[in-house]
Design an enzyme around this catalytic site. Sequence first.
Site, PDB file in Angstrom:
ATOM      1  N   LYS A 115      17.022  -5.100 -14.876  1.00 15.84           N
ATOM      2  CA  LYS A 115      18.308  -4.979 -14.164  1.00 15.84           C
ATOM      3  C   LYS A 115      18.130  -4.216 -12.856  1.00 15.84           C
ATOM      4  O   LYS A 115      18.859  -4.464 -11.900  1.00 15.84           O
ATOM      5  CB  LYS A 115      19.338  -4.254 -15.029  1.00 15.84           C
ATOM      6  CG  LYS A 115      19.716  -5.022 -16.261  1.00 15.84           C
ATOM      7  CD  LYS A 115      21.056  -5.695 -16.132  1.00 15.84           C
ATOM      8  CE  LYS A 115      21.102  -6.810 -17.122  1.00 15.84           C
ATOM      9  NZ  LYS A 115      22.315  -7.439 -17.379  1.00 15.84           N
ATOM     10  N   LYS A 197      15.040 -15.715 -20.076  1.00 16.33           N
ATOM     11  CA  LYS A 197      16.124 -15.685 -21.061  1.00 16.33           C
ATOM     12  C   LYS A 197      17.414 -16.258 -20.472  1.00 16.33           C
ATOM     13  O   LYS A 197      17.738 -15.991 -19.315  1.00 16.33           O
ATOM     14  CB  LYS A 197      16.362 -14.222 -21.479  1.00 16.33           C
ATOM     15  CG  LYS A 197      17.339 -14.032 -22.610  1.00 16.33           C
ATOM     16  CD  LYS A 197      17.606 -12.553 -22.866  1.00 16.33           C
ATOM     17  CE  LYS A 197      18.671 -11.995 -21.936  1.00 16.33           C
ATOM     18  NZ  LYS A 197      19.940 -11.628 -22.581  1.00 16.33           N
ATOM     19  N   LYS A 200      24.052 -14.334 -19.119  1.00 21.18           N
ATOM     20  CA  LYS A 200      25.354 -14.631 -18.509  1.00 21.18           C
ATOM     21  C   LYS A 200      25.438 -14.176 -17.068  1.00 21.18           C
ATOM     22  O   LYS A 200      26.249 -14.696 -16.311  1.00 21.18           O
ATOM     23  CB  LYS A 200      26.491 -14.059 -19.356  1.00 21.18           C
ATOM     24  CG  LYS A 200      26.556 -12.564 -19.441  1.00 21.18           C
ATOM     25  CD  LYS A 200      27.893 -12.157 -20.042  1.00 21.18           C
ATOM     26  CE  LYS A 200      27.788 -11.429 -21.349  1.00 21.18           C
ATOM     27  NZ  LYS A 200      27.214 -10.074 -21.199  1.00 21.18           N
TER      28      LYS A 200
HETATM   29  P1  ATP Z   1      23.578  -9.941 -18.984  1.00 26.38           P
HETATM   30  O1  ATP Z   1      23.167 -11.175 -18.273  1.00 26.38           O
HETATM   31  O2  ATP Z   1      24.802  -9.272 -18.393  1.00 26.38           O
HETATM   32  O3  ATP Z   1      22.462  -9.014 -19.263  1.00 26.38           O
HETATM   33  P2  ATP Z   1      23.447 -11.300 -21.493  1.00 26.38           P
HETATM   34  O4  ATP Z   1      23.753 -12.727 -21.246  1.00 26.38           O
HETATM   35  O5  ATP Z   1      22.015 -10.923 -21.705  1.00 26.38           O
HETATM   36  O6  ATP Z   1      24.124 -10.405 -20.388  1.00 26.38           O
HETATM   37  P3  ATP Z   1      24.556  -9.473 -23.365  1.00 26.38           P
HETATM   38  O7  ATP Z   1      25.967  -9.072 -23.250  1.00 26.38           O
HETATM   39  O8  ATP Z   1      23.540  -8.548 -22.821  1.00 26.38           O
HETATM   40  O9  ATP Z   1      24.310 -10.906 -22.731  1.00 26.38           O
HETATM   41  O10 ATP Z   1      24.182  -9.800 -24.862  1.00 26.38           O
HETATM   42  C1  ATP Z   1      25.096 -10.060 -25.876  1.00 26.38           C
HETATM   43  C2  ATP Z   1      24.376 -10.290 -27.179  1.00 26.38           C
HETATM   44  O11 ATP Z   1      23.800 -11.583 -27.172  1.00 26.38           O
HETATM   45  C3  ATP Z   1      23.222  -9.339 -27.452  1.00 26.38           C
HETATM   46  O12 ATP Z   1      23.148  -9.124 -28.837  1.00 26.38           O
HETATM   47  C4  ATP Z   1      22.015 -10.098 -26.991  1.00 26.38           C
HETATM   48  O13 ATP Z   1      20.852  -9.718 -27.657  1.00 26.38           O
HETATM   49  C5  ATP Z   1      22.402 -11.511 -27.322  1.00 26.38           C
HETATM   50  N1  ATP Z   1      21.823 -12.458 -26.368  1.00 26.38           N
HETATM   51  C6  ATP Z   1      22.050 -12.490 -25.035  1.00 26.38           C
HETATM   52  N2  ATP Z   1      21.358 -13.489 -24.462  1.00 26.38           N
HETATM   53  C7  ATP Z   1      20.681 -14.095 -25.456  1.00 26.38           C
HETATM   54  C8  ATP Z   1      19.788 -15.212 -25.501  1.00 26.38           C
HETATM   55  N3  ATP Z   1      19.464 -15.864 -24.410  1.00 26.38           N
HETATM   56  N4  ATP Z   1      19.290 -15.587 -26.692  1.00 26.38           N
HETATM   57  C9  ATP Z   1      19.643 -14.925 -27.822  1.00 26.38           C
HETATM   58  N5  ATP Z   1      20.463 -13.866 -27.848  1.00 26.38           N
HETATM   59  C10 ATP Z   1      20.979 -13.453 -26.688  1.00 26.38           C
END
Ligand code: ATP
Length: 331
Positions: A115, A197, A200
């Site tokens: 980040k 990964k 969002k």
């Molecule tokens: P950001 O992009 O803001 O970091 P994010 O898309 O990674 O957000 P989070 O809010 O950080 O989403 O994660 C929400 C939950 O979903 C957490 O438990 C995280 O481990 C899970 N998660 C997020 N992205 C993935 C993914 N690509 N595959 C599996 N689990 C995920």
Amino acid sequence: MEERRKRIFSGIQPSGELTLGSYMGAIRNWVALQEEYDCLYCIVDEHAITVRQDPAQLRRRCVAQLAQYIACGLDPEKNIMFIQSHVPQHAELAWILGCYTQFGELSRMTQFKAKSQQHADNITAGLFTYPVLMAADILLYQADLVPVGEDQRQHVELTRDIAQRFNGVYSDTFVLPEAFIPKLGARIMSLDDPTAKMSKSVPEGCINLMDPPEVIMRKFKRAVTDCETAVKYDRENKPGISNLLTIYCAATGKTLAEAEAAFAGQGYGVFKPAVGEAVVELFRPIREESERIMGDKAYLESVYKTGAQRAQQLAVRTLGKVQRKIGFVAR
Ligand code: ATP
Ligand code: LTN
């Protein structure tokens, strides 16, 4: 004496739309676990502001995220569902735990490293201490299990370390939590770049829970793959197809072997739209139900207000115990 049911805590930041990644990695397990555990499911708005948010969007997303949690099958009667900033004990405990966390430990967190690269012009103290707030979320409720995706494992491990350290100094105070990570779908990759990964905050290559069917289909048809034709799982050499197979299996309940057999000799032109359709069908009822619930603002407000009250009743107990142990004068 009646045995305490095991407790679960998890949360997602309202920093963007819920994605296929957060659904497969986290929410799906939340729904599965709600029958057997006492669960708290949170909308972690205080975490979201570790990177800059638009105020109107943040407000809208918090409420929309709650509607989506419910539409995914989480029952507000069975679970405590609330917004993090409504329970001030999270921030209070985070301050205390920050005094039991090493600078070096936080410097090693991979999410912080990623980040701070993404937001090189705004690397705040909040972004750095983010995992301490997450530890406070979990420890405040004496959670046994934390259902998350693979990327959050390191934060849950740190939470354990902080808890163990505190318990060592002051006698048993916190339950040591464990990460609960799904076997399939713990790390869904971006459709644009199968080595990154799905996230969002990077809308490219990301499927949102609320995407209309035609958008989902278009994104899957365009998904980056290799230039062979065989639908075979091989994470090293065929990361794109392997990711699509994982998504297909997680969405349909089929095994990898069954999916490979079903598409043997058919090529990507048949496989990619089939994955799209499986996801469209998985998300259709969720999207429709979520739109319906969003129309009932009074109901949503009653859910998050009740949730915060119930959460706070639990939170004050742990915080009080911690304050006593460290030597704060009783109020
Ligand atoms: P950001 O992009 O803001 O970091 P994010 O898309 O990674 O957000 P989070 O809010 O950080 O989403 O994660 C929400 C939950 O979903 C957490 O438990 C995280 O481990 C899970 N998660 C997020 N992205 C993935 C993914 N690509 N595959 C599996 N689990 C995920
Ligand atoms: N850091 C998590 C969100 C989060 C969380 C939590 C998850 C904040 N507090 C407590 C589980 C338990 C993420 O998804 N990025």
